[in-house]
Design a protein around this motif. Sequence first.
Motif, PDB file in Angstrom:
ATOM      1  N   LEU A   1       0.755  -1.225   0.019  1.00  0.00           N
ATOM      2  CA  LEU A   1      -0.214  -0.104  -0.146  1.00  0.00           C
ATOM      3  C   LEU A   1       0.826   1.252   0.159  1.00  0.00           C
ATOM      4  O   LEU A   1       0.460   2.314  -0.543  1.00  0.00           O
ATOM      5  N   MET A   2       2.044   1.149   0.455  1.00  0.00           N
ATOM      6  CA  MET A   2       2.942   2.455   0.476  1.00  0.00           C
ATOM      7  C   MET A   2       3.193   2.767  -0.959  1.00  0.00           C
ATOM      8  O   MET A   2       3.575   3.945  -1.050  1.00  0.00           O
ATOM      9  N   LEU A   3       3.539   2.047  -1.655  1.00  0.00           N
ATOM     10  CA  LEU A   3       3.998   2.438  -3.041  1.00  0.00           C
ATOM     11  C   LEU A   3       3.037   3.051  -3.663  1.00  0.00           C
ATOM     12  O   LEU A   3       3.282   4.290  -4.157  1.00  0.00           O
ATOM     13  N   PRO A   4       1.566   2.623  -4.007  1.00  0.00           N
ATOM     14  CA  PRO A   4       0.852   3.582  -4.437  1.00  0.00           C
ATOM     15  C   PRO A   4       0.563   4.874  -3.829  1.00  0.00           C
ATOM     16  O   PRO A   4       0.197   5.932  -4.418  1.00  0.00           O
ATOM     17  N   LEU A   5       0.383   4.889  -2.373  1.00  0.00           N
ATOM     18  CA  LEU A   5       0.160   6.135  -1.588  1.00  0.00           C
ATOM     19  C   LEU A   5       1.403   7.185  -1.719  1.00  0.00           C
ATOM     20  O   LEU A   5       1.208   8.188  -2.027  1.00  0.00           O
ATOM     21  N   ALA A   6       2.564   6.520  -1.945  1.00  0.00           N
ATOM     22  CA  ALA A   6       3.507   7.415  -1.864  1.00  0.00           C
ATOM     23  C   ALA A   6       3.714   8.067  -3.872  1.00  0.00           C
ATOM     24  O   ALA A   6       3.937   9.222  -3.769  1.00  0.00           O
ATOM     25  N   GLY A   7       3.421   7.164  -4.555  1.00  0.00           N
ATOM     26  CA  GLY A   7       3.108   7.836  -5.851  1.00  0.00           C
ATOM     27  C   GLY A   7       1.967   8.918  -6.096  1.00  0.00           C
ATOM     28  O   GLY A   7       2.402   9.934  -6.974  1.00  0.00           O
ATOM     29  N   LEU A   8       1.072   8.512  -5.278  1.00  0.00           N
ATOM     30  CA  LEU A   8      -0.200   9.723  -5.599  1.00  0.00           C
ATOM     31  C   LEU A   8       0.561  10.864  -4.789  1.00  0.00           C
ATOM     32  O   LEU A   8       0.326  11.901  -5.218  1.00  0.00           O
TER      33      LEU A   8
ATOM     34  N   SER B   1       7.019  17.664 -15.140  1.00  0.00           N
ATOM     35  CA  SER B   1       6.417  16.767 -15.857  1.00  0.00           C
ATOM     36  C   SER B   1       6.917  15.294 -15.416  1.00  0.00           C
ATOM     37  O   SER B   1       6.276  14.338 -15.372  1.00  0.00           O
ATOM     38  N   LEU B   2       8.416  15.422 -15.444  1.00  0.00           N
ATOM     39  CA  LEU B   2       9.204  14.369 -15.138  1.00  0.00           C
ATOM     40  C   LEU B   2       8.536  13.571 -13.812  1.00  0.00           C
ATOM     41  O   LEU B   2       8.707  12.380 -13.467  1.00  0.00           O
ATOM     42  N   LEU B   3       8.767  14.553 -12.793  1.00  0.00           N
ATOM     43  CA  LEU B   3       8.243  14.059 -11.262  1.00  0.00           C
ATOM     44  C   LEU B   3       6.810  13.687 -11.313  1.00  0.00           C
ATOM     45  O   LEU B   3       6.632  12.608 -10.781  1.00  0.00           O
ATOM     46  N   VAL B   4       5.978  14.276 -12.182  1.00  0.00           N
ATOM     47  CA  VAL B   4       4.515  13.575 -12.297  1.00  0.00           C
ATOM     48  C   VAL B   4       4.614  12.141 -12.824  1.00  0.00           C
ATOM     49  O   VAL B   4       3.931  11.306 -12.366  1.00  0.00           O
TER      50      VAL B   4
ATOM     51  N   LEU C   1       5.335   4.982 -10.116  1.00  0.00           N
ATOM     52  CA  LEU C   1       5.436   4.510  -8.726  1.00  0.00           C
ATOM     53  C   LEU C   1       4.063   3.750  -8.286  1.00  0.00           C
ATOM     54  O   LEU C   1       3.807   3.022  -7.771  1.00  0.00           O
ATOM     55  N   THR C   2       2.668   4.606  -8.530  1.00  0.00           N
ATOM     56  CA  THR C   2       1.757   4.089  -8.437  1.00  0.00           C
ATOM     57  C   THR C   2       0.936   3.000  -9.302  1.00  0.00           C
ATOM     58  O   THR C   2       0.541   2.028  -8.719  1.00  0.00           O
ATOM     59  N   LEU C   3       1.419   2.883 -10.404  1.00  0.00           N
ATOM     60  CA  LEU C   3       1.167   1.748 -11.265  1.00  0.00           C
ATOM     61  C   LEU C   3       2.112   0.550 -10.480  1.00  0.00           C
ATOM     62  O   LEU C   3       1.399  -0.570 -10.585  1.00  0.00           O
ATOM     63  N   THR C   4       3.444   0.664 -10.193  1.00  0.00           N
ATOM     64  CA  THR C   4       4.292  -0.372  -9.717  1.00  0.00           C
ATOM     65  C   THR C   4       3.387  -0.789  -8.435  1.00  0.00           C
ATOM     66  O   THR C   4       3.414  -2.112  -8.209  1.00  0.00           O
ATOM     67  N   GLY C   5       2.874   0.040  -7.571  1.00  0.00           N
ATOM     68  CA  GLY C   5       2.080  -0.300  -6.293  1.00  0.00           C
ATOM     69  C   GLY C   5       1.066  -1.286  -6.802  1.00  0.00           C
ATOM     70  O   GLY C   5       0.565  -2.096  -5.615  1.00  0.00           O
ATOM     71  N   VAL C   6       0.333  -0.694  -7.664  1.00  0.00           N
ATOM     72  CA  VAL C   6      -0.944  -1.669  -8.173  1.00  0.00           C
ATOM     73  C   VAL C   6      -0.625  -2.821  -8.393  1.00  0.00           C
ATOM     74  O   VAL C   6      -1.204  -4.001  -8.106  1.00  0.00           O
ATOM     75  N   CYS C   7       0.338  -3.078  -9.095  1.00  0.00           N
ATOM     76  CA  CYS C   7       1.079  -4.321  -9.664  1.00  0.00           C
ATOM     77  C   CYS C   7       1.366  -5.193  -8.473  1.00  0.00           C
ATOM     78  O   CYS C   7       1.120  -6.416  -8.557  1.00  0.00           O
ATOM     79  N   THR C   8       2.019  -4.728  -7.524  1.00  0.00           N
ATOM     80  CA  THR C   8       2.277  -5.719  -6.357  1.00  0.00           C
ATOM     81  C   THR C   8       1.045  -5.946  -5.538  1.00  0.00           C
ATOM     82  O   THR C   8       1.100  -6.946  -4.812  1.00  0.00           O
ATOM     83  N   LEU C   9       0.037  -5.037  -5.603  1.00  0.00           N
ATOM     84  CA  LEU C   9      -1.227  -5.465  -4.897  1.00  0.00           C
ATOM     85  C   LEU C   9      -2.027  -6.509  -5.443  1.00  0.00           C
ATOM     86  O   LEU C   9      -2.679  -7.381  -4.581  1.00  0.00           O
TER      87      LEU C   9
END
Length: 782
Positions: free
Chosen positions: A344-351, A370-373, A379-387
């Motif tokens: 859960l920390m990965l998508p929260l950190a990405g958002l 834009s690169l930061l975004v 990071l959010t998509l990676t978190g979704v993949c691990t969930l």
Amino acid sequence: MSATDPRVRRPHLDQLALGARLAVTSGRDGWGRLLLTACGVGLGVALLLFTASFPGLVHHRDQRLYTQNDTFRDEDLPTPGDRTVLVATADTAFHGTPVRGRVVQPEGPDAALPPGLAAYPAPGTMAVSPALADLLKDPANHLLRERLPYPVTGTIGPAGLLGPGQADYVLGGDHLSVDTGAVRITAFGHFSPPKDMDPKLVLLNAVGLTVMLAPVGVFLAAAARFGGERRDRRLAALRLGGADRRMTARIAAGESLVGTVLGLAAGTALFLLGRQLIGRVRLAGFSFYPEDVAPQPAIAAAIAVVVPLMAVGVTLLAMRRAALDPLGTVRRSDPGRRRIGWRLMLPLAGLSLTVFALTLSDPAQGTRGSLLVAFGVLLTLTGVCTLLPWLVEAVTRRAGGGPLSWQLATRRLQTGSGPAATAVSGVVVAIAGAIALQTLFLGISTQYEQYARPQPTTGPYRQSVTFPGGAPTAEALADRLARSPGIQATAAYTEFALESATAKSWELPSVRIASCAVLRGFATLPHCEDGDAFALQGPTARPGTDPVPPGTTVHAAYYRGTGEPAPFPLPAPTATVTPVQDADPNGRIGSGLLLLTPAAVPADALRGQPATVLVSLADALPDPNEHLTTAVMAIDPQARTEFPLDPAPDATYLAVKRLLTAGSAITLLLVALSLLVGQLERLREQRRVLGVLNAVGTPRRVLALSVLWQTLLPVALGLALATAAGVLTGTVLQYSSGVPLNTDWASLLAMTATAAGAVLLTTALGLPQLLRLMRPDALRHE
């Protein structure tokens, strides 16, 4: 063995080499596994190489745009000479396909040749691009042949085109002049600084590129784990022979490297093949020459290094969940429940990073934001993949009874949900990213489409035609156009800004010159005679400026003709009048405009000025825009037909939209192909289990349904997770970037259904392989 033996000095290399040798000497199964790994890695590498070619592609396109920038006029025109040539724009469009046109007239024997031509076409003949030649040959395009009825005497080469799909023609002329809109140049090509893209479109590009490339990493990671169970059993046998854990890790890395290197070779071959075929493809309205598609060397080298390293890293990470003891592998035992905290920390950190970059760093002001975004979205998509693996495990743990096929499927997922979840992770990342991108795109497109949507009008005229240099003969041009089929009425006028020795154009009124009959359509006139002048809505000066006294010597501003503009005294208004509602579809009637009759200005003041002809078409005319454009170009190929009441989206926005749409389609195709490869590998892994179940009498229908359930359950959970994550990410992007909050639920359902259909299709394509495996010889083991 002595200490000087090279095998002692290089034990790590020897163990890597042993792993590579085991990968290529494991019989038919080993080669099948290598082939599937190479296919999976190759698909991802090919897409990465095409992505690495994008900077070079942009550079080559900019160079080609530079050569086509030939009608830019400097303040001081060169004088006619041996090297000068007159060039005039003659662009058109046919059923949405832009057609670039130039009329050329050399003024000397050493005049520069247009790029792509070996000689100037004779007056009244033209050279065309291959794409335009194909359009002209099509029997259905008779209107285009009427629009360009000139004999074709040459072909424009690649040096003069943006791509093989560009429709282009060069027409030889003998009547061009600067007064009729031509430009005198001494060389083709003119540098102009690139126009800055709208910051919101920069953000859309950054997010879109991230969304399209994120699934590639998932696919490469999944391909590197093909054959994991068989490899673990083989490594357990090596442990029995005396290998320790570090040795088995290096041997496993050697095995992974072989498949990855083969995948790099396959991906390079796919890239080279696609590069040769790209000249025949029209991608979102764009076309490219194969020689322009070349990856940046630094990026290509990074791909060649990072992909094998990632494969080794994924292999070593996967081995952490397996206990490779001399008596066998215990991966099939209960692996313990997955933890959700760090997932859960990965998508929260990405958002959080996305919100920070959008609200605090203001990415609309530069590329860094834009690169930061983009990194936050990744990071959010990676978190979704691990969930997803945690979600599949949590659901299957609670799965109860049911049909035998369901119980077989859930039991298989309970003992090892990782491979099934990994196979679907690419779909989850792709769909979550596509939904987030679609949501952001919807918010941004609302702004552009609102600006592109013209205001409704009740006026009699809906089309407008501009004839360069046609002001002296405006009435004759309107009469000639009115005689064309399907045209009900025309109205001609000439309009230009004024300036004087002491006042700039924004300090003086503009003038619109037309006959009394035409002026009555623009304003309510008390009376009108040739020589009258009328001030529209108040004084002749614009609001907020001092009135300019009548009689002041003025001349045309922004003059484009030869010599100097003719001066004339500013006429005194005969009366002040009010405009007629929706009289001009161009919407340029307003305060500060002088309506003049032809006798109110000297005829020489019209030299070099364009003529505007408003057009009213018959309602029953089929394909009215194409018929009008054809009639106009029959009069003057330099004339420009405009449809101000038709939606006209921003060209940059339209290009970004087309490229993102094409990129999403390519990503979806990659998803489908990777799913098929993963499905075949999972069936190979289960061949002995399927053979045993079939041997003890389990019906084939039950086994087929169990395999289908093993795919459908992770897919259903993954699509639900992807939809929720995509909507949340898209909403955060909309809110933080300041665009209207909006969600297109119909498009979201369509994307989700498309992804589900792709999964079902790939599962169905794997059923023949499943049926072949459900035979007694599947029990054979090497």
